[in-house]
Enzyme design. Sequence first.
Site, PDB file in Angstrom:
ATOM      1  N   GLU B  46       0.824  -1.210   0.000  1.00 50.80           N
ATOM      2  CA  GLU B  46       0.000   0.000   0.000  1.00 50.80           C
ATOM      3  C   GLU B  46       0.861   1.264   0.000  1.00 50.80           C
ATOM      4  OE1 GLU B  46      -3.154  -0.057  -0.436  1.00 50.80           O
ATOM      5  OE2 GLU B  46      -3.638  -2.144   0.021  1.00 50.80           O
ATOM      6  N   ASN B  50       1.208   3.934  -3.060  1.00 50.01           N
ATOM      7  CA  ASN B  50       0.930   5.366  -2.864  1.00 50.01           C
ATOM      8  C   ASN B  50       2.030   6.231  -3.467  1.00 50.01           C
ATOM      9  OD1 ASN B  50      -1.495   5.143  -1.576  1.00 50.01           O
ATOM     10  ND2 ASN B  50      -0.725   5.588   0.477  1.00 50.01           N
ATOM     11  N   ARG B 104      -9.436   3.864  -7.513  1.00 44.61           N
ATOM     12  CA  ARG B 104      -8.737   3.815  -6.224  1.00 44.61           C
ATOM     13  C   ARG B 104      -9.799   3.708  -5.128  1.00 44.61           C
ATOM     14  NH1 ARG B 104      -4.828   3.096  -8.997  1.00 44.61           N
ATOM     15  NH2 ARG B 104      -3.774   4.752 -10.105  1.00 44.61           N
TER      16      ARG B 104
END
Lengths: 106, 157
Positions: B46, B50, B104
């Site tokens: 994650e 990002n 997203r």
Amino acid sequence: MIRSEWNGESLTVYLDGEIDHCASEHWRQEIEAELKKRPVSKLVLDFSDVHFMDSSGVGMIIGRYKTVKALGGQVYAQGLNRQSSAVPSCGSASNHYNPIGRSRNV
Amino acid sequence: MNNQMELSFSAAAQNEAFARMVISAFLVQVNPTLSIVSEIRTAVSEAVTNSIVHAYSGDEGKVVMRARLDDTYVYIEIEDYGKGIGDIRQAMQPFFTTQPEQERTGMGFALMQSFMDEVHVSSAVGSGTLVCMKKRLNECDVIYDAEGWRTLDRRLI
């Protein structure tokens, strides 16, 4: 190329590998291409061979859910394992990400 | 025991899997449970995603992953030198995303917080973001000793 089965009623897509941001784009394109071939009222996503999935993978699944739902269809998940269900079922996320009916053989 | 590593790689989507492999390999030495490795892999994925998706928005850039082990915890840092986060509190809200059209979910930080014991984010607009995470490596059982005192026992699996 993805592995899928059409039995005249439902389309089953066999997801595999690690479904992260990098892989999600590939799956999105391939599944959308399959959905365009015929009207699909039931999409079954098989997670048996999925070893990893993060929030990008969840986003891809939600996106396909929206596609099928917009056409009046249903989406089912089968073969969910610890790896593929950890993220969608994590904490409060399950309240939001529960649109996918589970097949019996989960 | 104190061991650390540092890895620098391009902000390319295929390096998300690479970063997960590296952190898994680094953790092998402490013989962690599969579920702990899985949670750490997800948190790293994650954070790295990002950086690639938001900090650099598909442009070239560098992502650095650092990890340190001691007897109890793993400490992980993911750093980028991209555009930074203006409002960290808003960015960390579950389901907040600046790119809903890109499918997203806005779940990245929420998952890091769920899977790690601690997550700290510091960022400066225009210069980058640093995500620091910490997780206990062994699950604990509460047990009682002969005199009835509660003690923590590190479960060895």
